[in-house]
Design a protein around this motif. Structure first.
Motif, PDB file in Angstrom:
ATOM      1  N   LEU A  94       0.844  -1.198   0.000  1.00 23.16           N
ATOM      2  CA  LEU A  94       0.000   0.000   0.000  1.00 23.16           C
ATOM      3  C   LEU A  94       0.877   1.244   0.000  1.00 23.16           C
ATOM      4  O   LEU A  94       2.103   1.168   0.106  1.00 23.16           O
ATOM      5  CB  LEU A  94      -0.912  -0.022   1.223  1.00 23.16           C
ATOM      6  N   PHE A  97      -2.198  -7.750   3.854  1.00 23.70           N
ATOM      7  CA  PHE A  97      -1.897  -6.320   3.801  1.00 23.70           C
ATOM      8  C   PHE A  97      -1.330  -5.852   5.144  1.00 23.70           C
ATOM      9  O   PHE A  97      -1.912  -6.155   6.203  1.00 23.70           O
ATOM     10  CB  PHE A  97      -3.161  -5.515   3.494  1.00 23.70           C
ATOM     11  N   GLN A 129      -5.963   3.168   5.281  1.00 26.37           N
ATOM     12  CA  GLN A 129      -5.535   2.149   4.308  1.00 26.37           C
ATOM     13  C   GLN A 129      -6.645   1.164   3.953  1.00 26.37           C
ATOM     14  O   GLN A 129      -6.550   0.456   2.948  1.00 26.37           O
ATOM     15  CB  GLN A 129      -4.321   1.402   4.859  1.00 26.37           C
ATOM     16  N   ILE A 183      -7.341  -0.609   0.316  1.00 23.42           N
ATOM     17  CA  ILE A 183      -7.463  -2.061   0.086  1.00 23.42           C
ATOM     18  C   ILE A 183      -8.772  -2.362  -0.647  1.00 23.42           C
ATOM     19  O   ILE A 183      -8.796  -3.125  -1.624  1.00 23.42           O
ATOM     20  CB  ILE A 183      -7.423  -2.825   1.430  1.00 23.42           C
ATOM     21  N   ILE A 227      -8.539 -12.546   2.594  1.00 25.14           N
ATOM     22  CA  ILE A 227      -7.984 -11.212   2.840  1.00 25.14           C
ATOM     23  C   ILE A 227      -7.507 -11.131   4.294  1.00 25.14           C
ATOM     24  O   ILE A 227      -8.285 -11.355   5.225  1.00 25.14           O
ATOM     25  CB  ILE A 227      -9.047 -10.111   2.593  1.00 25.14           C
TER      26      ILE A 227
END
Ligand code: SF4
Length: 239
Positions: A124, A169, A176, A180, A195
């Protein structure tokens, strides 16, 4: 098998992150990366890459010895292992001796590679080196990293061609989450259980402040991803 590759370390431990956290695993870390995350926790395989050239056969022999002692999971990591064609040969050979293989990649490079779990960690905007980073005085890596960190075509192919996958992530703030969610709208073939949100931080104290991540995971059906190796061993190499 005659080829060799730059390897920064091999070790046996438990997998610290992801769907297989806690599973005894043999790790092989390729040295070298096409990104430079500001918070990289393996700078010895990226910012200050160090390595020994290791013959593929010696790696297979080491993995076979681990398997003999009931460690049948192999984790091919880095750095960025997908930069290296030798990773394909290594994965093929590990498969032949019956290892379960996880590939850990940032997802910017696609390769057809044997694996059981493709562990993809898209980077990210919080990963991009800051302008005042002393490791990047001319901001060369800031520009390069920003241009490379998301490759949608590669991410999709990695998802499509792997028997199982996870998208992991590193998050440090709630901003963030929308980043995502936007990225996920461009990708197919994942379920909420694929995820994973992992707190940024390399100390137990830092990780403890991330309780809000648990709530966000519960809200979306995503998984909270602990950093077991930090909790167990601290931020140490070879764990
Ligand atoms: S992709 Fe991984 S190895 Fe490369 S700089 Fe980022 S955290 Fe470090």
């Amino acid at each position: 098998m005659s080829s060799s590759a730059p390897i920064s370390e091999t070790f046996t431990s438990v997998q610290g992150e992801g769907k297989l956290a806690g599973v005894p695993s043999w790790f092989v870390r390729f040295s070298g990366c096409n990104l430079r995350c500001t918070w990289c926790d393996t700078p010895y395989a990226s910012w200050n890459a160090e390595s020994k050239q290791r013959a593929m056969q010696s790696l297979i022999d080491e993995a076979a010895a681990a398997k003999h002692h009931n460690v049948s999971h192999a984790v091919i990591t880095g750095g960025e292992p997908m930069m290296f064609a030798q990773a394909e040969e290594l994965a093929r050979s590990l498969k032949k001796i019956g290892m379960h293989i996880t590939i850990e990649t940032a997802g910017t490079i696609f390769r057809e590679i044997a694996c059981d779990l493709m562990s993809i960690s898209p980077k990210l905007s919080n990963s991009t080196p800051q302008t005042d980073d002393p490791r990047d005085k001319d901001a060369v890596w800031q520009v390069r990293h920003e241009a490379r960190r998301i490759n949608l075509e590669s991410l999709q192919k990695l998802i499509d061609t792997s028997p199982a996958h996870q998208l992991k992530f590193v998050v440090s703030s709630e901003q963030q989450l929308s980043e995502i969610e936007t990225l996920l709208t461009h990708l197919r073939g994942w379920t909420p259980g694929d995820i994973l949100l992992m707190p940024e931080g390399i100390t137990v104290e830092a990780l403890a402040t991330r309780r809000w991540i648990v709530d966000e995971c519960v809200r979306r059906g995503w998984r909270y991803c602990p950093r077991l190796h930090i909790e167990l061993f601290g931020n140490k190499r070879g764990t």
